[in-house]
Write an enzyme that holds these catalytic residues in place. Structure first.
Site, PDB file in Angstrom:
ATOM      1  N   ASP B 391      -0.868  10.220  -6.640  1.00 61.76           N
ATOM      2  CA  ASP B 391       0.379   9.675  -5.900  1.00 61.76           C
ATOM      3  C   ASP B 391       0.303   9.217  -4.597  1.00 61.76           C
ATOM      4  O   ASP B 391      -0.267   9.889  -3.627  1.00 61.76           O
ATOM      5  CB  ASP B 391       1.535  10.697  -5.913  1.00 61.76           C
ATOM      6  CG  ASP B 391       2.716  10.503  -5.719  1.00 61.76           C
ATOM      7  OD1 ASP B 391       3.605   9.710  -6.772  1.00 61.76           O
ATOM      8  OD2 ASP B 391       3.398  10.653  -4.795  1.00 61.76           O
ATOM      9  N   GLU B 420      -2.248   5.414  -7.428  1.00 61.75           N
ATOM     10  CA  GLU B 420      -0.796   4.779  -7.300  1.00 61.75           C
ATOM     11  C   GLU B 420      -0.557   4.197  -5.891  1.00 61.75           C
ATOM     12  O   GLU B 420       0.218   4.766  -5.099  1.00 61.75           O
ATOM     13  CB  GLU B 420       0.199   5.673  -7.534  1.00 61.75           C
ATOM     14  CG  GLU B 420       1.612   5.304  -7.681  1.00 61.75           C
ATOM     15  CD  GLU B 420       2.771   5.775  -6.918  1.00 61.75           C
ATOM     16  OE1 GLU B 420       3.837   5.466  -7.122  1.00 61.75           O
ATOM     17  OE2 GLU B 420       2.479   6.564  -6.052  1.00 61.75           O
TER      18      GLU B 420
END
Lengths: 665, 665
Positions: B391, B420
């Site tokens: 993330d 990401e």
């Protein structure tokens, strides 16, 4: 900034590794392995991708210094998309070092956040306390610069004062705060390049020069071996043509064993003078002067007389020996021995060149050989020579040139080396990367407009333009190729115009060129009765000489600095494949050339000018003055008609226009 | 090979510096600073410019080894213009090292010269003696390999024998001589790269994978928090769609302090479940499991059940904390403190995210922090997880990822990290250079044919294709953008076809995607009633589901290896700006796609195929089978008509053709 770090625990260096990334540095030659070339006083824009994780601001500076000098830092500015730029201008010749320093810019980050929060009405006291802390920390670091420290401490106090909200605009508006924080607020580990980059800073002649090559032995009276004194008498002719470099083929004693005769005959007659490139005889080797040319005093006389006329002498470095060279007896270990004990002569099987012994650069005694060769160069440097044309450098060890040139230039950065490497492209380029300032090129064989366009685009754009500087020669003593073999004056003119305007450095082998010598020896791309093997007598006063054109071109080059650099070269579309249209610009100086590469036929076309490149607006009238033919035309807009007619008495097969804008009010 | 050597005397290392130059090595990422990515078993062509001064032959080899293993050398072959190539095929995952070795090839030089001289009738006894010497010297060096030494010595003797002229053809024609001399005749100093290059060799899922993202808590019965066991029951649905990676958002305890309510409300109600990315509560942090999802045994049950169905679990690494995370109390030194003693929460001024405390990767205690984070990854690796979706990696220190990924993969090279990083292009690429195997991309926002073409060309050609592997996602829980907000089934279909065929890795956030959820929260590019903040109930049996198309696409990807790689992607011209035509090939497997990016309107066009790319000759008939619609057409020649009509019941807004050639006799 490190390569693949395969470790099992974080570094234990104490501070966390630097967070800012610096990548894609330009200019750059092979990732920094070789120096970037530039001229003293020239502006060079340094660029890099600079970024970090997260949302904090970063800052970056270019650090530069002449090798061994003091570092100076110049701020880089963000040009968008994480690209940062700074312009430097090296102010002395020699090797320079360049680094990039980048860091997280806590002050700029805080300034931005505080402004946004204040605008949104959500600024809290703790935000001001953070700013005050940054200022106070910077004041501590600025300690030795007492005035700076005091100013920063005062600003910190204001943010901590009784009315911090009103203090914010005052602190942010302080004229000195950003400058002081740039210097004193750097925290964390700064990023530096993983290797310092190098710039090779040259004097102007390393890029821009006009060379005239002559064989001194042909410049005496008919039927006598010419001397340096004879050449000195003719120097006004060469200087009058506008050249600034006078290049002499090897001036050393010439071998007698296996000496070549006229027209490269295997056997010489007793009166044959031999090739100057077969260096070395009983009279001496690479530091000796051929007795028939004169004494060292005669050489110095020629050198000084040339200098008075604005001509700089260039000597030839041909590191090979005739069988009679003193080194053959004194240092047989510098040559390759064959199993039968003989020395290996040069060959290109099945051809043999028994008059030449190559030096073995990889000999076990390479250190003494290399040192001796450096001594040769130093000998001529001590005699005042600062330009060397290097014969066939691609047949000598590349690391040798890397070492020799770096070594010589570390002591005398004004020395210029021209590479005569008519060889494969990657070898030619590698020599330039390794230090050669200038190089002969394939121009001599590129004759069509499309070939020339493609070749010049390669030469004048990065990465090639960062390390390779071309010298364009329409002819050399070794090379006589079409279109010159046709003997057409127009063809000679076209080649001269192309060489002198496409490349900031050009040269001719004269007087063969301006007297339009054009007969090849059958079966060879070489002159018949070549001066390499015999004396010649030249009639400089011949009516049909191209000297006036050559002189005109050199004078145009002197008057127009646009022609004295290569990087601004731009080709403009033209709807005739036999015409080439290109411009060079330098500030307000704009030169536009239209050249007919099929010069014995009339060619006409519409040129579709990229006006922006010329600094011309669509609405401008502009006048193009033909600096060769003398005529002028008023043009407007992109598309303009040109016609180059070989039958016309007054016109050359080319226009060299100076472009003058008549701006409307 | 050295950088600017500024010395005053030649190196005193004994041997002369190596004469061969090795430059422009490919593949290469930033000059070798970062590894090149490839897949295990995949062929990789290594290239370099290799040359030396002079006319002797050079030879070169690629040396490769798995890090720490034994070097193997493969000969490079000359492909013209001084470019040398060799093809390698790494046979295990992990970091590999690559070097290039190049040397003057005295044997090949002598062989060539001897042949030329023999043909011209100028071969001399000394020439044969030189060859004999080379063979004898090689025999000496081959000493330990006795059979080789003996063979070479025999050949040397033949050349020295009584009838050397007749011996020459026999020696040159010997089947083993060139091979033996390649191994044993190397003399002088060989050139090696100035830094060893690295290859990062991955298993296939690092490039080719189909991801399905789901929130486990929504997969229970209505109005109950879903569990791992609930997800396990639905695994046949996910596996049936043809996916091979099941990605779960963070499965850890969720913070209560400043918990966000439904639709990102600042204040949560007592029943709000909060965002899984606000990690950490009294129940534990990054190694704990949210009690409502189940136990560690439930997790293992899900993991094993997934594996049985060909699905690999991917977990989320979100290195940030809720204010309730145990680290906040145990390790306040890992967070940034403000002057008032509070911990700095996340912000993007003037916005505040008080539910999230970022970790301070540059803290003075960075070593203990980094080690702890590595421990989190190792914890889940020990639980059998080999894929991590990371993330927002771009908001954490880049050197941290460099270190973490290299460290993890040095022990377990099958671990895959998906970045990401929806951030600026250079940051996104730098994360890939530093080790991320896969990355989310801008595909989500690229909708026009010209945008997609330009972006894919950047991604699938060097240098980007050497280090960056895309994963294409039409949607994520965070991102709902046009064209999906229109709710058109054709639009969803177009985005699915593009993602699944343009990129070897693709993924969807489901069931929102296949159920065509399309309502955005006003003012946000995000779903209304987003699962990030609440439970949802999904009706997987809905008639209008896109599940059949998704399943079909994944099955086509399984059956056609052309779609399982990116580098063969080629765009074909098409005369309608709303259509995109592209192919991917792998040997005889050829896929040609024509996609309507304006899918609610009929679009027709002529596609102008680059037949050579498809392996089709002008004279071939070929059949294109639409693997989506089921129809087939017989085509011939470059130009063919296509029509994509949204009104048609049986057709999708795209053709995914398999191309079958019917070769004429």
């Amino acid at each position: 900034m490190s390569a693949v770090p395969v470790t099992t625990s974080p570094s234990d260096s104490g501070a966390a590794p630097p967070r800012v990334v610096v990548e894609q540095v330009t200019p750059s030659v092979d990732g920094g392995r070789y120096p970037v070339k530039c001229l003293v006083g020239e502006e060079l824009t340094v660029g890099a991708d600079v970024f970090a994780d997260g949302h904090e601001s970063v800052a970056a500076a270019v650090a530069v210094r002449p090798a061994g000098g003091d570092w100076r830092q110049l701020p880089m500015r963000h040009a968008g998309n994480d690209r940062w730029l700074a312009t430097i201008r090296p102010d002395r010749t020699g090797l320079w070092e360049l680094d990039i320093v980048a860091w997280i810019d806590a002050w700029t980050t805080w300034r931005h956040d505080a402004e946004v929060k204040a605008d949104a009405g959500v600024l809290e006291p703790v935000d001001l306390a953070i700013g005050a802390q940054l200022l106070a920390d910077a004041a501590d670091r600025a300690g030795p610069a007492a005035a700076d420290a005091e100013h920063l401490a005062t600003l910190a106090d204001r943010l901590r004062g009784t009315d911090p909200a009103s203090a914010l605009p005052a602190v942010l508006g302080d004229e000195r705060v950003d400058h002081l924080m740039w210097h004193h607020a750097r925290t964390g580990t700064a990023t530096r390049l993983d290797r310092v980059r190098h710039l090779d800073v040259d004097r102007e002649r390393a890029e821009c020069s006009a060379w005239y090559e002559l064989f001194p032995r042909s410049w005496g009276p008919p039927d006598r071996h010419g001397t340096f004194r004879d050449v000195a008498e003719h120097l006004p002719y060469v200087a009058g043509l506008g050249f600034d470099v006078l290049y002499l083929p090897p001036i050393h004693p010439i071998g007698r064993t296996h000496r070549k005769g006229r027209n490269n005959a295997t056997a010489a007659t007793p009166t044959d003078v031999g090739s100057p490139w077969a260096i070395g005889a009983a009279e001496g080797g690479h530091t000796a002067i051929h007795p028939d040319l004169g004494t060292v005093d005669d050489f110095r006389f020629l050198r000084d007389r040339a200098a008075e006329l604005g001509l700089e002498l260039a000597l030839d470095l041909a590191f090979q020996c005739s069988p009679d060279h003193p080194w053959v007896a004194e240092h047989p270990e510098w040559f390759r021995a064959r199993p039968d004990g003989t020395i290996q002569y040069a060959e290109n099987p099945p051809k043999k060149y028994e008059d030449i012994y190559p030096l073995d650069f990889g000999t076990a005694s390479w250190e003494s050989l290399w040192t001796e060769l450096r001594g040769v160069v130093q000998h001529w440097i001590d005699e005042g020579v600062r330009i060397f044309r290097v014969d066939n450098p691609h047949t000598k060890s590349l690391p040798f040139w890397d070492w020799l040139i770096a070594d010589v230039r570390s002591r005398d950065p004004d020395v210029i080396f021209l590479s005569e490497a008519f060889t494969r492209p990657k070898v030619m380029y590698r020599l330039a990367k390794g230090g050669f300032d200038l190089s002969y090129t394939y121009f001599t064989w590129r004759t069509s407009a499309s070939e020339l366009r493609a070749y010049l685009q390669e030469l004048t754009t990065p990465p090639v333009s960062w390390f390779f500087r071309p010298s364009f020669w329409p002819n050399t003593p070794d090379i006589l190729v079409p279109p010159l073999t046709g003997g057409s004056k127009n063809a000679f003119a076209t080649r001269a115009v192309l060489a002198a305007t496409l490349s900031a450095s050009w040269g001719i082998y004269g007087p063969a060129f301006e007297l339009m010598e054009s007969t090849a020896r059958p079966g060879a791309d070489e002159y018949l009765d070549n001066e390499k093997y015999q004396l010649r007598t030249w009639d400089l006063t011949r009516a049909e000489s191209l000297a006036p054109l050559v002189q005109r071109l050199n004078h145009i080059r002197r008057d127009h600095r646009a022609l004295r650099r290569n990087r601004s070269l731009h080709f403009h579309p033209v709807d005739n494949p036999h015409l080439l249209a290109y411009s060079k610009t330098a500030g307000p100086d704009r030169i536009l050339c239209v050249v007919n590469v099929d010069p014995d036929r009339t060619q006409e076309a519409t040129v579709d000018l990229d006006l922006a490149v010329l600094g011309v607006r669509e609405s401008d009238d502009y006048v193009v003055h033909d600096l060769l033919g003398g005529e002028s035309w008023r043009w407007r807009g992109r598309r303009n008609y040109v016609r180059l007619d070989p039958a016309s008495e007054t016109r050359w097969p080319a226009h060299v226009f100076s472009v003058e804008i008549e701006r409307r009010r």
